[in-house]
Design a protein around this motif. Structure first.
Motif, PDB file in Angstrom:
ATOM      1  N   ILE A  40     -29.359  30.533  -4.717  1.00 41.15           N
ATOM      2  CA  ILE A  40     -30.765  30.319  -5.085  1.00 41.15           C
ATOM      3  C   ILE A  40     -31.434  29.393  -4.084  1.00 41.15           C
ATOM      4  CG2 ILE A  40     -32.282  29.234  -6.801  1.00 41.15           C
ATOM      5  CD1 ILE A  40     -30.287  30.337  -8.924  1.00 41.15           C
ATOM      6  N   ARG A  41     -30.787  28.293  -3.742  1.00 39.06           N
ATOM      7  CA  ARG A  41     -31.357  27.348  -2.758  1.00 39.06           C
ATOM      8  C   ARG A  41     -31.567  28.033  -1.412  1.00 39.06           C
ATOM      9  NH1 ARG A  41     -27.130  23.051  -4.492  1.00 39.06           N
ATOM     10  NH2 ARG A  41     -28.118  22.269  -6.368  1.00 39.06           N
ATOM     11  N   ARG A  42     -30.608  28.849  -1.008  1.00 45.15           N
ATOM     12  CA  ARG A  42     -30.724  29.542   0.281  1.00 45.15           C
ATOM     13  C   ARG A  42     -31.889  30.533   0.262  1.00 45.15           C
ATOM     14  NH1 ARG A  42     -25.290  31.663   1.927  1.00 45.15           N
ATOM     15  NH2 ARG A  42     -25.618  32.584  -0.086  1.00 45.15           N
ATOM     16  N   ILE A  43     -32.020  31.277  -0.835  1.00 45.14           N
ATOM     17  CA  ILE A  43     -33.134  32.225  -0.957  1.00 45.14           C
ATOM     18  C   ILE A  43     -34.470  31.490  -0.895  1.00 45.14           C
ATOM     19  CG2 ILE A  43     -34.323  33.780  -2.566  1.00 45.14           C
ATOM     20  CD1 ILE A  43     -31.497  34.638  -3.541  1.00 45.14           C
ATOM     21  N   LEU A  44     -34.602  30.420  -1.670  1.00 44.29           N
ATOM     22  CA  LEU A  44     -35.863  29.652  -1.670  1.00 44.29           C
ATOM     23  C   LEU A  44     -36.130  29.030  -0.304  1.00 44.29           C
ATOM     24  CD1 LEU A  44     -35.671  27.951  -5.184  1.00 44.29           C
ATOM     25  CD2 LEU A  44     -36.963  29.986  -4.535  1.00 44.29           C
ATOM     26  N   ASP A  45     -35.094  28.519   0.358  1.00 43.18           N
ATOM     27  CA  ASP A  45     -35.260  27.945   1.706  1.00 43.18           C
ATOM     28  C   ASP A  45     -35.742  28.993   2.696  1.00 43.18           C
ATOM     29  OD1 ASP A  45     -34.504  25.420   0.888  1.00 43.18           O
ATOM     30  OD2 ASP A  45     -32.436  25.599   1.620  1.00 43.18           O
ATOM     31  N   GLU A  46     -35.152  30.184   2.644  1.00 41.91           N
ATOM     32  CA  GLU A  46     -35.564  31.249   3.564  1.00 41.91           C
ATOM     33  C   GLU A  46     -36.992  31.701   3.289  1.00 41.91           C
ATOM     34  OE1 GLU A  46     -32.671  34.407   3.692  1.00 41.91           O
ATOM     35  OE2 GLU A  46     -31.050  33.002   4.178  1.00 41.91           O
ATOM     36  N   MET A  47     -37.361  31.804   2.009  1.00 40.34           N
ATOM     37  CA  MET A  47     -38.737  32.178   1.674  1.00 40.34           C
ATOM     38  C   MET A  47     -39.727  31.118   2.149  1.00 40.34           C
ATOM     39  SD  MET A  47     -38.223  33.836  -2.119  1.00 40.34           S
ATOM     40  CE  MET A  47     -39.952  34.269  -2.332  1.00 40.34           C
ATOM     41  N   GLU A  48     -39.319  29.849   2.066  1.00 35.30           N
ATOM     42  CA  GLU A  48     -40.195  28.769   2.531  1.00 35.30           C
ATOM     43  C   GLU A  48     -40.300  28.778   4.049  1.00 35.30           C
ATOM     44  OE1 GLU A  48     -41.189  24.229   1.323  1.00 35.30           O
ATOM     45  OE2 GLU A  48     -39.064  24.772   1.345  1.00 35.30           O
ATOM     46  N   GLN A  49     -39.216  29.055   4.743  1.00 33.21           N
ATOM     47  CA  GLN A  49     -39.226  29.072   6.211  1.00 33.21           C
ATOM     48  C   GLN A  49     -40.171  30.134   6.759  1.00 33.21           C
ATOM     49  OE1 GLN A  49     -35.204  29.421   7.618  1.00 33.21           O
ATOM     50  NE2 GLN A  49     -34.620  27.428   6.803  1.00 33.21           N
ATOM     51  N   VAL A  50     -40.304  31.260   6.080  1.00 26.75           N
ATOM     52  CA  VAL A  50     -41.207  32.306   6.558  1.00 26.75           C
ATOM     53  C   VAL A  50     -42.611  32.180   5.985  1.00 26.75           C
ATOM     54  CG1 VAL A  50     -39.355  33.942   7.056  1.00 26.75           C
ATOM     55  CG2 VAL A  50     -40.495  34.009   4.836  1.00 26.75           C
ATOM     56  N   GLY A  51     -42.856  31.146   5.172  1.00 25.95           N
ATOM     57  CA  GLY A  51     -44.203  30.869   4.688  1.00 25.95           C
ATOM     58  C   GLY A  51     -44.606  31.593   3.425  1.00 25.95           C
ATOM     59  N   LEU A  52     -43.659  32.214   2.717  1.00 27.81           N
ATOM     60  CA  LEU A  52     -44.011  32.919   1.485  1.00 27.81           C
ATOM     61  C   LEU A  52     -44.243  31.970   0.323  1.00 27.81           C
ATOM     62  CD1 LEU A  52     -41.523  35.911   1.658  1.00 27.81           C
ATOM     63  CD2 LEU A  52     -43.974  35.908   2.161  1.00 27.81           C
ATOM     64  N   ILE A  53     -43.502  30.863   0.300  1.00 34.39           N
ATOM     65  CA  ILE A  53     -43.631  29.876  -0.764  1.00 34.39           C
ATOM     66  C   ILE A  53     -43.573  28.484  -0.170  1.00 34.39           C
ATOM     67  CG2 ILE A  53     -42.603  31.340  -2.557  1.00 34.39           C
ATOM     68  CD1 ILE A  53     -40.002  29.704  -2.206  1.00 34.39           C
ATOM     69  N   LYS A  54     -43.956  27.511  -0.967  1.00 30.72           N
ATOM     70  CA  LYS A  54     -43.760  26.107  -0.632  1.00 30.72           C
ATOM     71  C   LYS A  54     -43.037  25.494  -1.822  1.00 30.72           C
ATOM     72  CE  LYS A  54     -46.090  21.872   0.832  1.00 30.72           C
ATOM     73  NZ  LYS A  54     -44.859  21.178   0.793  1.00 30.72           N
ATOM     74  N   VAL A  55     -41.902  24.858  -1.546  1.00 30.90           N
ATOM     75  CA  VAL A  55     -41.089  24.252  -2.584  1.00 30.90           C
ATOM     76  C   VAL A  55     -41.360  22.755  -2.605  1.00 30.90           C
ATOM     77  CG1 VAL A  55     -38.737  23.809  -3.384  1.00 30.90           C
ATOM     78  CG2 VAL A  55     -39.293  26.000  -2.304  1.00 30.90           C
ATOM     79  N   GLU A  56     -41.674  22.228  -3.772  1.00 33.49           N
ATOM     80  CA  GLU A  56     -41.874  20.795  -3.946  1.00 33.49           C
ATOM     81  C   GLU A  56     -40.891  20.318  -5.005  1.00 33.49           C
ATOM     82  OE1 GLU A  56     -46.037  19.657  -4.357  1.00 33.49           O
ATOM     83  OE2 GLU A  56     -46.555  21.639  -3.566  1.00 33.49           O
ATOM     84  N   LYS A  57     -39.986  19.445  -4.606  1.00 31.50           N
ATOM     85  CA  LYS A  57     -38.986  18.921  -5.536  1.00 31.50           C
ATOM     86  C   LYS A  57     -39.275  17.451  -5.814  1.00 31.50           C
ATOM     87  CE  LYS A  57     -35.425  21.976  -3.785  1.00 31.50           C
ATOM     88  NZ  LYS A  57     -34.133  22.094  -3.127  1.00 31.50           N
ATOM     89  N   SER A  58     -39.046  17.059  -7.046  1.00 30.85           N
ATOM     90  CA  SER A  58     -39.185  15.655  -7.414  1.00 30.85           C
ATOM     91  C   SER A  58     -38.092  15.328  -8.425  1.00 30.85           C
ATOM     92  CB  SER A  58     -40.566  15.380  -8.013  1.00 30.85           C
ATOM     93  OG  SER A  58     -40.642  15.896  -9.320  1.00 30.85           O
ATOM     94  N   THR A  59     -38.035  14.079  -8.818  1.00 33.79           N
ATOM     95  CA  THR A  59     -37.048  13.686  -9.819  1.00 33.79           C
ATOM     96  C   THR A  59     -37.409  14.229 -11.200  1.00 33.79           C
ATOM     97  OG1 THR A  59     -38.208  11.612 -10.173  1.00 33.79           O
ATOM     98  CG2 THR A  59     -36.398  11.597  -8.593  1.00 33.79           C
ATOM     99  N   VAL A  60     -38.662  14.618 -11.380  1.00 33.83           N
ATOM    100  CA  VAL A  60     -39.123  15.129 -12.669  1.00 33.83           C
ATOM    101  C   VAL A  60     -38.923  16.639 -12.773  1.00 33.83           C
ATOM    102  CG1 VAL A  60     -41.122  15.410 -14.169  1.00 33.83           C
ATOM    103  CG2 VAL A  60     -40.801  13.280 -12.911  1.00 33.83           C
ATOM    104  N   ALA A  61     -39.356  17.391 -11.755  1.00 32.34           N
ATOM    105  CA  ALA A  61     -39.294  18.853 -11.803  1.00 32.34           C
ATOM    106  C   ALA A  61     -39.524  19.428 -10.414  1.00 32.34           C
ATOM    107  CB  ALA A  61     -40.336  19.386 -12.766  1.00 32.34           C
ATOM    108  N   SER A  62     -39.342  20.724 -10.298  1.00 29.85           N
ATOM    109  CA  SER A  62     -39.574  21.426  -9.038  1.00 29.85           C
ATOM    110  C   SER A  62     -40.682  22.444  -9.230  1.00 29.85           C
ATOM    111  CB  SER A  62     -38.295  22.127  -8.579  1.00 29.85           C
ATOM    112  OG  SER A  62     -37.263  21.189  -8.396  1.00 29.85           O
TER     113      SER A  62
END
Length: 98
Positions: A40-62
Motif C-alpha cells: 500500500i505504501r509503495r502504491i501511494l508513493d508511486e502515485m504521489e511521484q507521478v502527481g496523481l495524489i498528494k499524501v499528507e501524514k500526521s500523528t492524527v490521521a492521513s
C-alpha cells in the motif's frame, strides 16, 4: 473521497475534509484491498511521484488529495476541485493551473 466539505467518518480521529480529499488508514486499505501495508505504501508513493495524489501524514490521521481531478458533475451540479490549481503538476496533463 469527499465532494463537499465534511468530516471523515469511520475514523477514531476524523479530520475536516474538503472536496478533493479523502482520509485513509493503511489498516483499512489493507483489509479492503487484501494486500500488505508495504505494498500500500509503495502504491501511494508511486502515485504521489507521478502527481496523481498528494499524501499528507500526521500523528492524527492521513489524507489523500487528488490534484489531477478537475471537477465532478452530478446531474446539473458541478463541483470544482479546489486543489486542482494549487497542487497540479505537469504529469496530470494540460496546462498548470488549468
Amino acid at each position: 473521497m469527499q465532494l463537499t466539505p465534511t468530516t471523515g467518518n469511520g475514523f477514531r480521529r476524523p479530520l475536516s475534509l474538503n472536496a478533493g480529499q479523502a482520509q485513509y488508514s493503511e489498516l483499512q486499505l489493507q483489509a479492503e484491498w487484501r494486500i500488505g501495508r508495504k505494498v500500500i505504501r509503495r502504491i501511494l508513493d508511486e502515485m504521489e511521484q507521478v502527481g496523481l495524489i498528494k499524501v499528507e501524514k500526521s500523528t492524527v490521521a492521513s489524507t489523500l488529495t487528488f490534484p489531477c481531478i478537475r471537477k465532478w458533475r452530478f446531474g446539473d451540479t458541478v463541483i470544482v476541485n479546489p486543489y486542482r490549481g494549487s497542487l497540479y503538476t505537469d504529469e496530470c496533463g494540460g496546462v498548470k493551473g488549468e
